[in-house]
Scaffold this motif. Structure first.
Motif, PDB file in Angstrom:
ATOM      1  N   ASP A 177       0.694  -0.434  -0.307  1.00  0.00           N
ATOM      2  CA  ASP A 177       0.341  -0.610   0.414  1.00  0.00           C
ATOM      3  C   ASP A 177       0.746   1.074   0.253  1.00  0.00           C
ATOM      4  O   ASP A 177       2.294   1.536   0.390  1.00  0.00           O
ATOM      5  CB  ASP A 177      -0.858   0.113   0.868  1.00  0.00           C
ATOM      6  CG  ASP A 177      -1.876  -0.735   1.415  1.00  0.00           C
ATOM      7  OD1 ASP A 177      -2.778  -0.545   0.069  1.00  0.00           O
ATOM      8  OD2 ASP A 177      -1.874  -1.991   1.721  1.00  0.00           O
ATOM      9  N   ILE A 178       0.308   2.131  -0.499  1.00  0.00           N
ATOM     10  CA  ILE A 178       1.104   3.020  -0.365  1.00  0.00           C
ATOM     11  C   ILE A 178       0.379   4.531   0.521  1.00  0.00           C
ATOM     12  O   ILE A 178      -0.326   4.716   0.829  1.00  0.00           O
ATOM     13  CB  ILE A 178       0.787   4.290  -1.592  1.00  0.00           C
ATOM     14  CG1 ILE A 178       1.933   2.767  -2.636  1.00  0.00           C
ATOM     15  CG2 ILE A 178       1.818   5.952  -1.862  1.00  0.00           C
ATOM     16  CD1 ILE A 178       1.057   2.107  -3.177  1.00  0.00           C
ATOM     17  N   VAL A 179       1.430   5.467   1.072  1.00  0.00           N
ATOM     18  CA  VAL A 179       0.622   6.449   2.262  1.00  0.00           C
ATOM     19  C   VAL A 179       0.993   7.699   1.220  1.00  0.00           C
ATOM     20  O   VAL A 179       2.600   7.938   1.779  1.00  0.00           O
ATOM     21  CB  VAL A 179       0.660   6.113   3.345  1.00  0.00           C
ATOM     22  CG1 VAL A 179       1.675   6.383   3.826  1.00  0.00           C
ATOM     23  CG2 VAL A 179      -0.129   7.427   4.119  1.00  0.00           C
ATOM     24  N   HIS A 180       0.195   8.833   1.039  1.00  0.00           N
ATOM     25  CA  HIS A 180       0.174   9.832   1.051  1.00  0.00           C
ATOM     26  C   HIS A 180       0.065  10.863   2.258  1.00  0.00           C
ATOM     27  O   HIS A 180      -0.964  11.258   1.911  1.00  0.00           O
ATOM     28  CB  HIS A 180       0.751  11.095  -0.194  1.00  0.00           C
ATOM     29  CG  HIS A 180       1.060  12.208  -0.812  1.00  0.00           C
ATOM     30  ND1 HIS A 180       0.516  12.810  -0.930  1.00  0.00           N
ATOM     31  CD2 HIS A 180       2.168  12.755  -0.848  1.00  0.00           C
ATOM     32  CE1 HIS A 180       0.704  14.259  -0.482  1.00  0.00           C
ATOM     33  NE2 HIS A 180       2.097  14.353  -1.088  1.00  0.00           N
ATOM     34  N   GLY A 222       3.762  11.852  11.911  1.00  0.00           N
ATOM     35  CA  GLY A 222       2.817  11.209  12.283  1.00  0.00           C
ATOM     36  C   GLY A 222       1.473  10.159  11.498  1.00  0.00           C
ATOM     37  O   GLY A 222       0.994   9.759  12.156  1.00  0.00           O
ATOM     38  N   GLY A 223       1.415  11.243   9.987  1.00  0.00           N
ATOM     39  CA  GLY A 223       0.347  10.448   9.188  1.00  0.00           C
ATOM     40  C   GLY A 223       1.204   9.541   8.675  1.00  0.00           C
ATOM     41  O   GLY A 223      -0.037   8.096   8.471  1.00  0.00           O
ATOM     42  N   ILE A 224       2.197   8.882   9.040  1.00  0.00           N
ATOM     43  CA  ILE A 224       2.573   7.567   7.562  1.00  0.00           C
ATOM     44  C   ILE A 224       2.863   6.766   9.181  1.00  0.00           C
ATOM     45  O   ILE A 224       2.383   5.356   8.690  1.00  0.00           O
ATOM     46  CB  ILE A 224       4.590   7.599   7.360  1.00  0.00           C
ATOM     47  CG1 ILE A 224       4.642   8.863   7.055  1.00  0.00           C
ATOM     48  CG2 ILE A 224       4.912   6.433   7.092  1.00  0.00           C
ATOM     49  CD1 ILE A 224       5.872   8.800   6.865  1.00  0.00           C
ATOM     50  N   LEU A 225       2.934   7.199  10.534  1.00  0.00           N
ATOM     51  CA  LEU A 225       2.453   5.632  11.720  1.00  0.00           C
ATOM     52  C   LEU A 225       1.203   5.383  11.463  1.00  0.00           C
ATOM     53  O   LEU A 225       1.261   4.546  12.010  1.00  0.00           O
ATOM     54  CB  LEU A 225       3.176   6.237  12.911  1.00  0.00           C
ATOM     55  CG  LEU A 225       5.192   6.657  12.450  1.00  0.00           C
ATOM     56  CD1 LEU A 225       6.015   7.219  14.080  1.00  0.00           C
ATOM     57  CD2 LEU A 225       5.594   5.283  11.813  1.00  0.00           C
ATOM     58  N   GLN A 226       0.349   6.492  11.301  1.00  0.00           N
ATOM     59  CA  GLN A 226      -0.979   6.274  11.732  1.00  0.00           C
ATOM     60  C   GLN A 226      -1.347   5.047  10.978  1.00  0.00           C
ATOM     61  O   GLN A 226      -2.025   4.475  11.559  1.00  0.00           O
ATOM     62  CB  GLN A 226      -1.735   7.973  11.269  1.00  0.00           C
ATOM     63  CG  GLN A 226      -3.384   7.690  11.278  1.00  0.00           C
ATOM     64  CD  GLN A 226      -4.068   9.438  11.511  1.00  0.00           C
ATOM     65  OE1 GLN A 226      -3.493  10.160  12.587  1.00  0.00           O
ATOM     66  NE2 GLN A 226      -4.545   8.969  10.303  1.00  0.00           N
ATOM     67  N   LEU A 231      -3.227   0.186   8.865  1.00  0.00           N
ATOM     68  CA  LEU A 231      -3.481  -0.537   7.625  1.00  0.00           C
ATOM     69  C   LEU A 231      -2.435  -2.179   8.854  1.00  0.00           C
ATOM     70  O   LEU A 231      -2.960  -2.839   7.666  1.00  0.00           O
ATOM     71  CB  LEU A 231      -3.243  -0.685   6.528  1.00  0.00           C
ATOM     72  CG  LEU A 231      -3.221   0.508   5.468  1.00  0.00           C
ATOM     73  CD1 LEU A 231      -2.547   1.194   4.496  1.00  0.00           C
ATOM     74  CD2 LEU A 231      -4.247   0.332   4.794  1.00  0.00           C
ATOM     75  N   GLU A 232      -2.322  -2.026   9.997  1.00  0.00           N
ATOM     76  CA  GLU A 232      -1.438  -2.795  10.631  1.00  0.00           C
ATOM     77  C   GLU A 232      -0.358  -3.665   9.883  1.00  0.00           C
ATOM     78  O   GLU A 232      -0.081  -4.834   9.846  1.00  0.00           O
ATOM     79  CB  GLU A 232      -2.664  -4.012  10.642  1.00  0.00           C
ATOM     80  CG  GLU A 232      -3.835  -4.087  11.634  1.00  0.00           C
ATOM     81  CD  GLU A 232      -4.695  -5.064  11.973  1.00  0.00           C
ATOM     82  OE1 GLU A 232      -4.670  -6.631  11.269  1.00  0.00           O
ATOM     83  OE2 GLU A 232      -4.894  -5.231  13.317  1.00  0.00           O
ATOM     84  N   ALA A 233      -0.206  -2.642   9.107  1.00  0.00           N
ATOM     85  CA  ALA A 233       1.169  -2.813   7.943  1.00  0.00           C
ATOM     86  C   ALA A 233       2.851  -3.714   9.209  1.00  0.00           C
ATOM     87  O   ALA A 233       2.796  -3.535  10.646  1.00  0.00           O
ATOM     88  CB  ALA A 233       2.234  -1.763   7.825  1.00  0.00           C
TER      89      ALA A 233
END
Length: 273
Positions: A177-180, A222-226, A231-233
């Motif tokens: 998955d990708i997060v921005h 904060g957004g990345i770790l949230q 997503l239970e990465a």
């Protein structure tokens, strides 16, 4: 044979969970291990071991590391260096051509996290190569199957020899998955634009826009770790740009902050600016 995993290991690696993580990861990858020990590095050979810098002590170190290598579930060799850590890693990369480097909290679990982070940043500055940083705790799920790639929406080009994500996904049958992370001051890139950069770097195949997540947060970290928590990465993947690694203000580096704050392993992919 698949490319090896080079593990930066402490004196006996008794408490080095990074080695355990790397060994378990090497099995599905079909990869051998290299235990890289740097005799005179303050992290990998703390002061309490300096008395062993005698001919007899170094012989005992070599024997202990060879015994440790023999206990691993995949073929493992020992590489002992008297160079400074960045030089030793550069030499190991040239000699072994590994898939990635693995760094954890060696020795005592009381080693400050800041020491691990600064060591990782120093390696990325001087020997830009895929680097997996493993915390003392936080990786009970194994093998890792849920990878989360953090992007900043800007074009990037990874340094050469970085097919590590593709190999990991194939070996673990994992997902990406990708997060921005967005805020009010910066334009939000479209999912198609983000996917185009991922495909341009050949990180993964068959990605869809549903795998791209926009998170509105005050801070990127904060957004990345949230999102990693939501997503239970199992692993956070970040792209480290060289200009940020060379920045004079250490605390401004998102890479450094993620390494220091993430409760799960972080895979850093160096990019060319």
């Amino acid at each position: 044979m698949a490319p090896s995993l080079v593990v930066l290991t402490d004196f006996f690696a008794v408490s080095n969970r990074a080695l355990s993580y790397a060994a378990q990861l090497a099995v599905p990858l079909g990869a051998p291990l290299v235990l890289l020990h740097v005799r005179r590095d303050g992290l990998l050979a703390p002061e309490e071991y300096h008395a062993r810098h005698t001919r007899q002590g170094e012989s005992q170190t070599t024997h202990a590391l060879q015994h440790l290598a023999a206990e691993q579930p995949v073929p493992t060799e020992v590489d002992i260096s008297d160079s400074f850590l960045p030089d030793a890693v550069q030499q190991a990369v040239r000699h072994h051509h590994p898939l990635l480097l693995v760094l954890g909290r060696p020795g005592s679990a009381t080693t400050p996290q800041e020491v691990i982070t600064s060591t990782a940043m120093d390696l990325l500055r001087n020997a830009p190569y895929p680097l997996l940083v493993v915390p003392t705790v936080g990786w009970d799920s194994f093998p890792p199957r849920r990878f989360l790639l953090a992007v900043d929406g800007q074009p990037f080009r990874l340094c050469s020899h970085q097919d590590v994500i593709r190999r990991l996904l194939e070996a673990t049958q994992g997902t990406l998955d990708i997060v921005h992370v967005t805020d009010e001051e910066h334009a939000r890139p479209g999912a198609a634009e983000v996917l185009e950069e991922i495909r341009a770097n050949e990180l993964a195949d068959e990605l869809t826009e549903s795998q791209v997540h926009d998170v509105s947060q005050r801070t990127a970290v904060g957004g990345i770790l949230q999102e990693a928590g939501r997503l239970e990465a199992d692993v956070v993947v970040v792209v480290a740009r060289r200009h940020s690694l060379l920045g004079s203000l250490f605390h401004r580096s998102i890479t450094a902050q993620v390494l220091q704050e993430s409760p799960i392993p972080v895979l850093v992919l160096p990019a060319e600016d």
